[in-house]
Scaffold this active site. Sequence first.
Site, PDB file in Angstrom:
ATOM      1  CE  LYS A 181      -7.326  -9.984   4.892  1.00  0.00           C
ATOM      2  NZ  LYS A 181      -5.912 -10.072   5.285  1.00  0.00           N
TER       3      LYS A 181
ATOM      4  CD  GLU B  68       8.375  -2.623   6.072  1.00  0.00           C
ATOM      5  OE1 GLU B  68       7.509  -3.331   5.510  1.00  0.00           O
ATOM      6  OE2 GLU B  68       8.106  -1.529   6.613  1.00  0.00           O
TER       7      GLU B  68
ATOM      8  NE  ARG C  86       7.254   1.278   4.051  1.00  0.00           N
ATOM      9  CZ  ARG C  86       5.942   1.272   4.256  1.00  0.00           C
ATOM     10  NH1 ARG C  86       5.216   0.259   3.822  1.00  0.00           N
ATOM     11  NH2 ARG C  86       5.348   2.254   4.879  1.00  0.00           N
TER      12      ARG C  86
END
Length: 708
Positions: free
Chosen positions: A342, A428, A456
């Site tokens: 990243k 979630e 969600r």
Amino acid sequence: ARGVRSAAPTRQRRAEASVNAPRAGPAGSYSGEWDKLSVEEIDEWRDVGPKTPLLDTVNYPVHLKNFNNEQLKQLCKELRSDIVHTVSRTGGHLSSSLGVVELTVAMHYVFNTPEDKIIWDVGHQAYGHKILTGRRKGMATIRQTNGLSGFTKRDESEYDPFGAGHSSTSISAALGMAVGRDVKGKKNSVIAVIGDGAITGGMAYEAMNHAGFLDKNMIVILNDNQQVSLPTQYNNKNQDPVGALSSALARLQANRPLRELREIAKGVTKQLPDVVQKATAKIDEYARGMISGTGSTLFEELGLYYIGPVDGHNLDDLIAVLSEVRSAETVGPVLVHVVTEKGRGYLPAETAQDKMHGVVKFDPRTGKQVQAKTKAMSYTNYFADALTAEAERDSRIVAVHAAMAGGTGLYRFEKKFPDRTFDVGIAEQHAVTFAAGLACEGLVPFCTIYSTFMQRGYDQIVHDVSLQKLPVRFAMDRAGLVGADGSTHCGAFDVTFMASLPHMITMAPSNEAELINMVATCAAIDDAPSCFRFPRGNGLGLDLAAYGISKDLKGVPLEVGKGVVRRQGKDVCLVAYGSSVNEALAAADMLERDGVSTTVIDARFCKPLDTKLIRSAAKEHPVMITIEEGSVGGFAAHVMQFLALEGLLDGGLKFRPMTLPDRYIDHGDYRDQLAMAGLTSQHIASTALTTLGRAKDAAKFSLSALQA
């Protein structure tokens, strides 16, 4: 300007490729390392922008087809420079896009988009993809009003076959497209690109399980940047994850018929020295410990053929592997495991990866972000510090989040209470039911999830929390309009779906003091589930001590179900919920100047509603207007239900609800979004005057709202 869906015929673009593509230049025509940006190089262009002679010739991916490998590497360097330069001036998602530069170039070189479908999970890493697909000129407008979206978006470009913003959806969408392709008798490739964070979401495994069962041709690229993954051998960067050995094995796997590959690879490995065999076995254990008794990985147990790991910054390997996978005569889903870094190539992002995931404007030389001076902290930080203060006094308090320690502010809580902070990954549903289990054992869980992501886990909120009346506390950040993140992250629906549930105590603060006190309120509620929503942005800069709040932000519990009158009048009553209270107060000032005496009620609670206060206000005012930054069916619906059942709408009371409109509002400046929604103070004042029968006077506020 808004990005316009490309209409140029593909055949025309292919013809243009041979005309526009540069002739092969000398190897190493770029300066420095091709996958790194040096400070000296940035100094050359940070004011005027980088020189991008190759990128300037790429209007569509087809223009990459005539590039040789050295030119493709130069293109990667130019693309990386362009991303840094652009995002330094606009803000946005930086490090994720930098990490997939080589992968983006390789995919667009190997595959024939838009016929071949590339579905980016979440989409925040697709800036390079946007630049290569006809949207480079619009990048200066990204995440701004009427500008390009920060995520992939179907109506923005034909190169975005699926919209995104939430995670773990790409494999499901890709499988649907693969089935649709086969039904129509087509032969195009379908590729899902999913990160190691997104693949922690259960939906990704549901999709892979189904893909393995259907056995349809599709490609899943696992972009593993070692940031949100389970432990792996190379996770701490103690060794190179893909050296020459694994590179050779990955190439070997790719250039054989896929169904024969595993046995061939096993045979080759057995011929190597014992030490090398053990090293190879370690590499093969990328599957995060999830190895079955037969030695196959979890992905292969699900029915996907695994290739990798492949160095995501080795362009030659990426092109070789993807080319062979694309051309392989096989049936079934394939997973290519690509290891990336990243922020690759930009030192500030590499060394501060979390901080440069999402950025505001910054100095490209140093990476230092331009932080606006504010008189107050963000609501997120007020929440986190208030929860920390509560936890200092109550050892039962624990915090749960779904891979969002930074976004929810809970990294601040975790610094003091690492053993009482639980990151469940992008899960979630699990977060909600896990919190329910904690509540069963007498703990005090705060389940902290953005409003948009709470959607969600809704079935779990209903079935596992509300139905059992378990005292789980839901803290919903980013409620209402969210500015640059746009419609995918807008917290529009939480009031509607939470307040409709039996037992659920629902509240919203109008400022940071109210937020701190609501944290204390929820901590004190131990016989029912509760929730509170709060907006993106900063507080008002209040004197917190005047609200009884301690220096460490320990709040004072509110009386449940009691609102407060912020301003008393007699002509119009504005009943506002949450952050809309501040717009209502501003509207009251405008109305006062127009001779309209206005009451402003801060409802605080949607459920239980302060019926005594609402009843008296309905009897004492000829006009009542509710204001909320939420969808139809929320706070206004509860007020109207009460008024109707009490017969308070049967007389002379004129009632008007003001909510978010029944449509999605695109990304842009928050004030622009509020105007589009019709919820500014001018809109409120205009509505009040119109309801009072003063339409001509209301027109000036309507006009000022348009000009704001």
